[in-house]
Enzyme design. Structure first.
Site, PDB file in Angstrom:
ATOM      1  N   THR A  91       0.829  -1.192   0.000  1.00 45.98           N
ATOM      2  CA  THR A  91       0.000   0.000   0.000  1.00 45.98           C
ATOM      3  C   THR A  91       0.880   1.265   0.000  1.00 45.98           C
ATOM      4  OG1 THR A  91      -1.808  -1.094   1.141  1.00 45.98           O
ATOM      5  CG2 THR A  91      -1.738   1.292   1.283  1.00 45.98           C
ATOM      6  N   MET A 133       2.179  -4.404   9.972  1.00 48.07           N
ATOM      7  CA  MET A 133       3.230  -3.586   9.369  1.00 48.07           C
ATOM      8  C   MET A 133       2.904  -2.101   9.425  1.00 48.07           C
ATOM      9  SD  MET A 133       5.404  -5.917   8.608  1.00 48.07           S
ATOM     10  CE  MET A 133       6.600  -5.079   7.581  1.00 48.07           C
ATOM     11  N   CYS A 173      -7.596  -2.451   5.948  1.00 43.95           N
ATOM     12  CA  CYS A 173      -6.449  -2.985   6.681  1.00 43.95           C
ATOM     13  C   CYS A 173      -6.661  -2.774   8.179  1.00 43.95           C
ATOM     14  CB  CYS A 173      -5.164  -2.300   6.235  1.00 43.95           C
ATOM     15  SG  CYS A 173      -3.709  -2.814   7.175  1.00 43.95           S
ATOM     16  N   ASN A 205      -4.480  -2.726  10.514  1.00 43.48           N
ATOM     17  CA  ASN A 205      -3.263  -2.318  11.211  1.00 43.48           C
ATOM     18  C   ASN A 205      -3.030  -0.810  11.255  1.00 43.48           C
ATOM     19  OD1 ASN A 205      -2.518  -5.073  11.638  1.00 43.48           O
ATOM     20  ND2 ASN A 205      -1.914  -5.150   9.485  1.00 43.48           N
ATOM     21  N   ASN A 222      -9.255  -8.727   2.657  1.00 38.71           N
ATOM     22  CA  ASN A 222      -8.041  -8.328   3.357  1.00 38.71           C
ATOM     23  C   ASN A 222      -7.767  -9.337   4.478  1.00 38.71           C
ATOM     24  OD1 ASN A 222      -5.873  -6.638   4.274  1.00 38.71           O
ATOM     25  ND2 ASN A 222      -7.015  -4.851   3.557  1.00 38.71           N
ATOM     26  N   GLY A 229      -3.464 -16.396   5.433  1.00 36.25           N
ATOM     27  CA  GLY A 229      -3.064 -17.780   5.258  1.00 36.25           C
ATOM     28  C   GLY A 229      -4.223 -18.745   5.370  1.00 36.25           C
ATOM     29  N   GLY A 287      -5.928 -16.743   1.841  1.00 32.65           N
ATOM     30  CA  GLY A 287      -5.882 -18.169   2.140  1.00 32.65           C
ATOM     31  C   GLY A 287      -5.707 -19.088   0.958  1.00 32.65           C
TER      32      GLY A 287
END
Length: 345
Positions: free
Chosen positions: A91, A118, A181, A183, A248, A273, A302
């Site tokens: 991003t 991150m 996101c 985060n 996401n 994942g 995934g």
């Protein structure tokens, strides 16, 4: 070879150190005569059955690299040689920023998963644009994933998105608006219709003034309810966006094999994942059903095996993206997916 030799070596390092080692080597590899040709001969699969055309863009294959790995557009040509049909960078934010404090990237090997927080670490949209001007782009299909700087308030977010959009406009083929996101503090609040409307209006108005039309897609969270997904689809229709990226990373931790004390130490972050596989396919299937198969969907989340990729396409994705599966299985996974698509479709 990757799983038996390279992955055990890389997994001896912390995830972010391993990432930095790879990208340091990419800077060297791209200047070794014939190296990318060797990679291409080993991993690249090109076949008319793989080609897809969306928004007037010809994708050589439907399998792309998801945003977050080549954040700063410093390795896209090497990833192309590893077989990807398109690469999404970012991003990207208007100003360079270091992201969240380290450690911020964690492997959950028992679960074939990664947790990251991150925080949109990147060199800034203008610097990323310069990297995309390099001669080794060679007409690759590139997506631009854009966001806001962490220090920018949600009230001023639309300006940040427009700045990144403008900086990358002449250097990418499509855009993904990242408001999902987990985060970035309060970022997901931008998924509501009023906030998202402000962002999208700016982008669409800017695009109207350009000679070339760049598709704009919305990336959504897997943590949305079906009712909230319906709201997202209404926003896409209301503002005539060109498609959706589903999904996401998730803030959920259900069903993990890792010990709870390890998860407690890791703390917050987006999970990607294998634990995300069923939910991401479920969301893509739901969107495809709700839109009668007419909504262009990039399915991501995934995809760890060939079967995961095929199931995502069967669910209604036009294109798919891989990230964590690539970390765990290497470029052979991309090659195997391509072979399976040729056989089935």
């Amino acid at each position: 070879m990757y799983r038996s030799i390279f992955r055990p070596i890389l997994f001896r390092f912390s995830p972010e150190t391993a990432h930095n080692i790879i990208f340091s080597n990419i800077k060297i590899w791209r200047h070794i005569p014939g190296f990318q040709a060797i990679l291409s001969s080993l991993f690249k699969v090109r076949n008319p059955k793989l080609e897809r055309t969306l928004w007037g863009i010809k994708f050589p294959t439907p399998v792309g690299l998801a945003a977050g790995l080549d954040k700063n557009a410093t390795g896209y040509d090497v990833f192309d040689a590893m077989g990807f049909g398109f690469i999404e960078v970012g991003t990207a934010t208007p100003k360079a920023q270091p992201g969240n404090p380290k450690p911020r990237l964690f492997r959950l090997v028992k679960d074939n998963a990664i947790i990251n927080r991150m925080g949109f670490n990147n060199i800034g949209a203008d610097a990323i644009a310069k990297n995309l001007q390099k001669s080794y782009r060679k007409g690759l299909v590139i997506g631009g994933n854009i966001g806001k700087n962490t220090a920018t308030t949600n009230e001023n977010a639309a300006e940040d998105y427009e700045k990144s959009f403008a900086a990358l406009y002449d250097h990418v083929d499509y855009f993904v608006v990242n408001v999902s996101c987990p985060n970035i503090a309060n970022l997901t609040k931008l998924q509501n219709s009023d906030s998202l409307g402000d962002i999208v209006n700016r982008l669409v108005d800017y695009r109207k003034k350009q000679k070339v039309y760049r598709p704009i897609l919305l990336k959504i969270s897997p943590d949305l309810s079906f009712e909230q997904i319906d709201d997202s689809l209404n926003i896409i229709n209301q503002f005539s966006l060109d498609g959706i990226v589903a999904v996401n990373t998730t803030t959920g931790r259900d069903g993990l094999s890792e010990r709870q004390d390890k998860l407690d130490v890791i703390g917050n972050g987006g999970l990607s994942g294998k634990p995300l596989t069923s939910r991401s396919i479920e969301v893509v299937r739901y969107i495809s059903m709700k839109t009668n198969g007419q909504m262009p969907i990039i399915g991501v989340g995934g995809i760890m095996t060939v079967d995961d990729a095929l199931n995502m396409l069967r669910a209604g994705a036009y294109l798919i993206q891989v990230y964590t599966g690539f970390i765990y299985s290497g470029p052979q996974l991309v090659k195997d997916i391509h072979k399976a698509i040729i056989k089935e479709f």
